[in-house]
Design an enzyme around this catalytic site. Structure first.
Site, PDB file in Angstrom:
ATOM      1  N   ARG A 118       0.860  -1.193   0.000  1.00 23.34           N
ATOM      2  CA  ARG A 118       0.000   0.000   0.000  1.00 23.34           C
ATOM      3  C   ARG A 118       0.897   1.244   0.000  1.00 23.34           C
ATOM      4  O   ARG A 118       1.943   1.255   0.637  1.00 23.34           O
ATOM      5  CB  ARG A 118      -0.853  -0.039   1.263  1.00 23.34           C
ATOM      6  CG  ARG A 118      -1.941   0.954   1.359  1.00 23.34           C
ATOM      7  CD  ARG A 118      -2.833   0.679   2.574  1.00 23.34           C
ATOM      8  NE  ARG A 118      -3.690  -0.479   2.316  1.00 23.34           N
ATOM      9  CZ  ARG A 118      -3.968  -1.427   3.208  1.00 23.34           C
ATOM     10  NH1 ARG A 118      -3.470  -1.363   4.423  1.00 23.34           N
ATOM     11  NH2 ARG A 118      -4.764  -2.415   2.890  1.00 23.34           N
ATOM     12  N   ASP A 130       4.793  -4.666   6.530  1.00 20.94           N
ATOM     13  CA  ASP A 130       3.574  -4.908   7.288  1.00 20.94           C
ATOM     14  C   ASP A 130       3.475  -6.407   7.594  1.00 20.94           C
ATOM     15  O   ASP A 130       3.530  -7.226   6.682  1.00 20.94           O
ATOM     16  CB  ASP A 130       2.370  -4.455   6.455  1.00 20.94           C
ATOM     17  CG  ASP A 130       1.056  -4.669   7.171  1.00 20.94           C
ATOM     18  OD1 ASP A 130       0.664  -5.844   7.341  1.00 20.94           O
ATOM     19  OD2 ASP A 130       0.407  -3.681   7.556  1.00 20.94           O
ATOM     20  N   ASP A 155      -2.770  -6.558  13.574  1.00 18.83           N
ATOM     21  CA  ASP A 155      -3.136  -5.178  13.850  1.00 18.83           C
ATOM     22  C   ASP A 155      -3.829  -5.111  15.198  1.00 18.83           C
ATOM     23  O   ASP A 155      -4.465  -6.080  15.626  1.00 18.83           O
ATOM     24  CB  ASP A 155      -4.100  -4.647  12.776  1.00 18.83           C
ATOM     25  CG  ASP A 155      -3.501  -4.715  11.380  1.00 18.83           C
ATOM     26  OD1 ASP A 155      -2.400  -4.182  11.185  1.00 18.83           O
ATOM     27  OD2 ASP A 155      -4.140  -5.312  10.499  1.00 18.83           O
ATOM     28  N   GLU A 182      -4.887 -14.086   9.196  1.00 18.86           N
ATOM     29  CA  GLU A 182      -4.074 -13.599   8.074  1.00 18.86           C
ATOM     30  C   GLU A 182      -2.588 -13.736   8.403  1.00 18.86           C
ATOM     31  O   GLU A 182      -1.790 -14.137   7.553  1.00 18.86           O
ATOM     32  CB  GLU A 182      -4.429 -12.139   7.770  1.00 18.86           C
ATOM     33  CG  GLU A 182      -3.695 -11.564   6.577  1.00 18.86           C
ATOM     34  CD  GLU A 182      -4.043 -10.097   6.333  1.00 18.86           C
ATOM     35  OE1 GLU A 182      -3.370  -9.494   5.479  1.00 18.86           O
ATOM     36  OE2 GLU A 182      -4.950  -9.545   6.979  1.00 18.86           O
TER      37      GLU A 182
END
Length: 183
Positions: free
Chosen positions: A23, A103, A107, A123
């Site tokens: 991103r 990343d 989170d 994930e």
């Protein structure tokens, strides 16, 4: 490593462990830049996903990155309070006018009342297998999840009561300066 200058605009690049871009945030204003800490702000900035899709951020945000911690913190300023989105990630580097980091999927979302939830554990496990995260990275990330949670509970760093006020005032100052330069 070069250091971003206060008031300048840079990009933020998020990568995955396999080296692929994840991103990109097109414009973030530097509020503080040292070799260890980056604090920036953005508002309605264009974000490009790895598949080419784009979107605009909805609210002003203060971004906190540290070169010695395996997380970064995005403070989203909403009408009903400050929400924090914390990415478990590699420490940042500043390269070619961009903050860059890896990343690592996990989170932590923190709500205005300082309650929090850990997200994307499935994930993380999937990517850990697919991309072959080394055991040492797994241990570092799990230690840093605990460190981040202790920061939340202790109201340290970006979770401190005056953090948002200090940095939103700084952001307003620089935006005003830019407006005056255009006149």
């Amino acid at each position: 490593m070069a250091i971003p200058r206060e008031g300048e605009t840079i990009q933020i690049h998020s990568y995955k462990h396999n080296g692929r871009i994840h991103r990109v945030w097109q414009e973030t204003m530097v509020l503080k830049g040292t070799k260890n800490i980056f604090i920036g702000a953005n508002e309605r900035t264009l974000v490009t996903e790895s598949d080419g899709r784009t979107w605009l951020t909805r609210e002003p945000s203060i971004c906190y990155f540290h070169a010695e911690h395996w997380f970064n913190i995005i403070c989203m300023l909403r009408e009903d309070g400050v929400y924090y989105y914390c990415n478990m990630s590699s420490p940042f580097v500043f390269d070619n006018n961009a903050i860059k980091y890896i990343d690592y999927d996990l989170d932590v979302k923190v709500f205005p009342d300082m309650s929090y939830t850990l997200l994307d554990e499935d994930e993380y496990e999937l990517h850990k297998k697919e991309m072959g995260y080394p055991e040492v990275i797994d241990k570092i990330l799990k230690r840093n999840v605990n460190k981040l949670i202790s920061w939340i509970k202790q109201k340290r760093g970006p979770f401190a009561p005056d953090f948002i006020e200090v940095w939103t005032n700084r952001y307003s100052f620089h935006k005003e300066m830019q407006s005056n330069e255009k006149i």
